[in-house]
Scaffold this motif. Sequence first.
Motif, PDB file in Angstrom:
ATOM      1  N   ARG A 159      70.846  34.687  42.648  1.00 26.67           N
ATOM      2  CA  ARG A 159      71.737  35.510  43.480  1.00 26.67           C
ATOM      3  C   ARG A 159      71.035  35.917  44.771  1.00 26.67           C
ATOM      4  O   ARG A 159      71.634  35.942  45.846  1.00 26.67           O
ATOM      5  N   GLY A 160      69.755  36.261  44.650  1.00 28.88           N
ATOM      6  CA  GLY A 160      68.995  36.602  45.858  1.00 28.88           C
ATOM      7  C   GLY A 160      68.905  35.427  46.813  1.00 28.88           C
ATOM      8  O   GLY A 160      68.941  35.600  48.040  1.00 28.88           O
ATOM      9  N   LEU A 161      68.790  34.216  46.266  1.00 27.32           N
ATOM     10  CA  LEU A 161      68.756  33.018  47.106  1.00 27.32           C
ATOM     11  C   LEU A 161      70.080  32.844  47.843  1.00 27.32           C
ATOM     12  O   LEU A 161      70.103  32.518  49.047  1.00 27.32           O
ATOM     13  N   LEU A 179      72.490  35.025  54.949  1.00 24.48           N
ATOM     14  CA  LEU A 179      71.920  35.722  56.100  1.00 24.48           C
ATOM     15  C   LEU A 179      71.388  34.768  57.169  1.00 24.48           C
ATOM     16  O   LEU A 179      70.957  35.210  58.230  1.00 24.48           O
ATOM     17  N   LEU A 180      71.390  33.473  56.886  1.00 20.11           N
ATOM     18  CA  LEU A 180      70.907  32.515  57.879  1.00 20.11           C
ATOM     19  C   LEU A 180      71.827  32.518  59.108  1.00 20.11           C
ATOM     20  O   LEU A 180      73.018  32.803  59.001  1.00 20.11           O
ATOM     21  N   PRO A 181      71.282  32.187  60.265  1.00 17.12           N
ATOM     22  CA  PRO A 181      72.142  32.098  61.457  1.00 17.12           C
ATOM     23  C   PRO A 181      73.299  31.119  61.246  1.00 17.12           C
ATOM     24  O   PRO A 181      73.198  30.163  60.467  1.00 17.12           O
ATOM     25  N   ASP A 182      74.389  31.358  61.953  1.00 18.97           N
ATOM     26  CA  ASP A 182      75.603  30.557  61.773  1.00 18.97           C
ATOM     27  C   ASP A 182      75.345  29.060  61.929  1.00 18.97           C
ATOM     28  O   ASP A 182      75.896  28.239  61.184  1.00 18.97           O
ATOM     29  N   HIS A 183      74.511  28.685  62.906  1.00 19.02           N
ATOM     30  CA  HIS A 183      74.325  27.255  63.152  1.00 19.02           C
ATOM     31  C   HIS A 183      73.612  26.564  62.003  1.00 19.02           C
ATOM     32  O   HIS A 183      73.727  25.350  61.837  1.00 19.02           O
ATOM     33  N   HIS A 184      72.869  27.315  61.188  1.00 28.20           N
ATOM     34  CA  HIS A 184      72.267  26.716  59.992  1.00 28.20           C
ATOM     35  C   HIS A 184      73.268  26.682  58.844  1.00 28.20           C
ATOM     36  O   HIS A 184      73.400  25.664  58.147  1.00 28.20           O
ATOM     37  N   GLU A 238      63.643  40.496  48.703  1.00 25.26           N
ATOM     38  CA  GLU A 238      64.147  40.951  50.002  1.00 25.26           C
ATOM     39  C   GLU A 238      64.852  39.772  50.664  1.00 25.26           C
ATOM     40  O   GLU A 238      64.220  38.935  51.323  1.00 25.26           O
ATOM     41  N   PRO A 239      66.178  39.629  50.486  1.00 28.40           N
ATOM     42  CA  PRO A 239      66.869  38.455  51.026  1.00 28.40           C
ATOM     43  C   PRO A 239      66.628  38.234  52.512  1.00 28.40           C
ATOM     44  O   PRO A 239      66.559  37.094  52.968  1.00 28.40           O
ATOM     45  N   SER A 240      66.477  39.317  53.274  1.00 31.96           N
ATOM     46  CA  SER A 240      66.275  39.148  54.719  1.00 31.96           C
ATOM     47  C   SER A 240      64.949  38.455  55.012  1.00 31.96           C
ATOM     48  O   SER A 240      64.857  37.639  55.938  1.00 31.96           O
ATOM     49  N   ASP A 241      63.918  38.756  54.235  1.00 32.92           N
ATOM     50  CA  ASP A 241      62.624  38.107  54.458  1.00 32.92           C
ATOM     51  C   ASP A 241      62.690  36.645  54.029  1.00 32.92           C
ATOM     52  O   ASP A 241      62.149  35.765  54.705  1.00 32.92           O
ATOM     53  N   LEU A 242      63.347  36.396  52.903  1.00 32.11           N
ATOM     54  CA  LEU A 242      63.513  35.019  52.446  1.00 32.11           C
ATOM     55  C   LEU A 242      64.292  34.205  53.486  1.00 32.11           C
ATOM     56  O   LEU A 242      63.924  33.065  53.818  1.00 32.11           O
ATOM     57  N   PRO A 246      61.644  46.484  46.877  1.00 28.39           N
ATOM     58  CA  PRO A 246      62.068  46.473  48.288  1.00 28.39           C
ATOM     59  C   PRO A 246      62.954  47.636  48.715  1.00 28.39           C
ATOM     60  O   PRO A 246      63.642  47.511  49.735  1.00 28.39           O
ATOM     61  N   ARG A 247      62.995  48.750  47.939  1.00 25.68           N
ATOM     62  CA  ARG A 247      63.725  49.909  48.433  1.00 25.68           C
ATOM     63  C   ARG A 247      63.238  50.255  49.842  1.00 25.68           C
ATOM     64  O   ARG A 247      62.036  50.266  50.091  1.00 25.68           O
ATOM     65  N   ARG A 248      64.153  50.540  50.727  1.00 25.05           N
ATOM     66  CA  ARG A 248      63.791  50.858  52.113  1.00 25.05           C
ATOM     67  C   ARG A 248      63.431  52.331  52.186  1.00 25.05           C
ATOM     68  O   ARG A 248      64.202  53.170  52.639  1.00 25.05           O
ATOM     69  N   SER A 249      62.251  52.626  51.736  1.00 25.71           N
ATOM     70  CA  SER A 249      61.806  54.004  51.603  1.00 25.71           C
ATOM     71  C   SER A 249      60.308  54.061  51.825  1.00 25.71           C
ATOM     72  O   SER A 249      59.550  53.259  51.261  1.00 25.71           O
TER      73      SER A 249
END
Length: 821
Positions: A225-227, A233-238, A338-342, A409-412
């Motif tokens: 699910r994280g994948l 979250l990848l840019p649209d062109h990808h 952290e999906p954004s980092d992946l 990865p809690r943003r804290s």
Amino acid sequence: MRIGVDALAIQSPFSRGRGIGRYARSLLAAMLEADTSNEYVIYTYEDLPRDGLPSSPRSRIREVARRPDREEHTLQHAVERALLEDADRLDWFLLLSPFETWQFYGLPHRPVGRTRAAAVIYDVIPFLFQETYLTSEEVGRWFYGHLRRLSRYDRLLAISEATRLDTIRLLGLPPGRVHAIGTASDPPADPDGDPNRDAATLDRLGIDRPFLFCLGSGDPRKNLRGLIDAFALLPDHHRSTIQLVVTCSLIEKEIRALTDHARSAGVADRLVLTNGVDQDTLETLYRSCAAFVFPSLYEGFGLPILEAMQFGAPVVAANNSSQPEVVGDAGLLAHAAEPSDLAAKIARLLDDPALRRRLAARGRDRSSQFHWADVADRALRALGATGRPRLPRPAAPPPRLAMFSPLPPRRSGIARYAERIATALRDDALIDLYHAPDYRPALADSPGRLACFDASLFERRAGLLGYASVIYQFGNSSYHAYLYDIFLKHPGVVVLHDPAMPGFHASYGLIAGRMNAHLVEELSYSGEARDPEVAAMVAGWEPGTWDLQEEMVRRGVTMNRRILERATAVIVHSEDGRDRIAAAYPWLLGKVHVAPIGCDPDPIDPDRRREARRALGVDDHAVVFGSVGILHPTKLNRETIRAFASSLADFPDAMLVFLGRDLGGGEAAREADRLGVSGRVRFLGHLPDEDYERSIAAFDVGLCLRRPPTNGESSAALLDLLRRGLPTIVCDVGTFSAVPDDAVFKVCWPGEEAGVAQLGAALRAAALDLPRRLRVGRAALAHAEAHHSWTPLIDLYRSLCLPGLGPAGSPEASKPMKGVA
């Protein structure tokens, strides 16, 4: 020397076709091929196939059969009897898989005679992720029984260094009894394949464009699910030009769940679930993918990573457990939870064809370094390294601590702080970190050093294991609400990050379904319900109508008495925090201890600043003001923009950057638009560690503001600025007042208009007076170095939680970690 080998892992229907069976077969074959001096007795089991068993002129087979006439009802009883009789005069008995479940097989007890016992350890996943695997008390008892027997074995052979460290920590063993022997993968017979055959295979699977490939399973630990979230979250062109291909055996329910998740993320049309595939198809996927992505939250080794590198696939893997050992410098590592980092790492690979080629070449080279002959050699050395030792006494286990806290990865900031504290204490104790049940932590360190558990498991584990101390990290966000019930039942050491706790109690009451009633109870218990207006406000409060935390702090309401009274000891990070407690409850002052938050000095050199500015598209001659931390009305973000717009209107090269999540409903951005400065004000949001570090290096002046009165909190964001030698503008209030006047620009805040005027003057002075700016920056760094070492804080934790140890000066206390001040 004569070595007996238990072959159940190669025979058992549960293991023979899986990774454990393949590993056991390959290891035994390599040992038989490499060893020309020792004899082998391979113990097989009745009614199980023997095909695929390795053999050599120096090996023979002994079948183990149960004898019902001797009440041998399980395979464990049969093998223990064989070892006791010792007809083969064994020197070593090697177990290739200690956690087999075939027909109630149990791990044999260590023989009491001359034979020494060894076992291969693949991972200790059930013990690190108990909320997933040990939900049944019966299953938990079975696993822990095996663990106790395993702790008495003479040698344990781990398939990775990470698994070795996990095992040492979990069992409390001397390091010399656990050896890392590694693993390998046979090189592919046809690494380049047949392009026409590969194209036909991809067409059959519905793959019609470049694709990311993942080999996983339905196990939540594999993080599929994280994948999918990262892919979304990848840019649209990808996203529009590539597919995400996932191969694993899934039941219909799991397929539906993943498909629904992809649909909710808007990428269902790009997801291809192949289900299980044969070896030829798997090899086609490896060599044809644009990148192999392995987002697992934990691995004992991570064999698919090695296999992908053999086929020249560029790899993105996770920076946890054993995966960095496998990847080395031949791939990119990401925070898997952290999906954004992946997503950032995947995008980096897709955007850079030269990088993909370099990593593909490095991967082939690195994969060629993993040989079964080397694994066999390390195993034989571990078994034959010393003479026959006297059976050692089991080592006394180290003390065990429990800590309740939000974790990455809690943003804290407290999440990173808690990870740092646990890391510093790990050489003195076993650290069990208990988290809320709605997420899975991702720590920078090996889970073998720090074990994470769902908080619902605490009662059972505390009864089984016992804890020297229990530590509770209290803060005002909803991330902490889960720990309150457990704290009231099992008091411990409290770390009070915010002396005023209305926000915490509002979150707890909301989750408990009795928000207003709980708030009134805590208000009354703290003796703060005497003001009928305050009592009426709390009783009638509704979320979203007004800021409870801000209003209660303004009125001097703390709601912290019950926490302070129940705590066995209290840690605060400032004299201001202790003074507030002393003023309200002087009889509790004896249990309150003060130690400042630590930080790692990290001054920004000119080259690093220039590189950071290039990444942000900022000119070298611009003056960049940067605010770090969440955007919230209490942080005066809107007022900062007003002061910036009015005081630096004639200074077009000045820029204002906000680095953090927006919890202010967008009011700051609207203010920038209203005042016509949106082109000079940037909102970067919450960034992954690497991007955060780069962005903050672009700052010339920091901003860390609070609307008076404060909660009495210590600011990790302020330390993050001071430790980099950044001159910083602060409000002269609460703990911020304790920073020396020469190390910051201080602003009084008597009210909004006067405060904005003073803030504007400070912004202008910082922008135009370069010599002063440099002096204040040097003084800031000197203050951080002199007054915010981690050592006093870590020593305080030791003295309160591990009183028998005293200060240890552990080198871990000074080991820098990203994301921690």
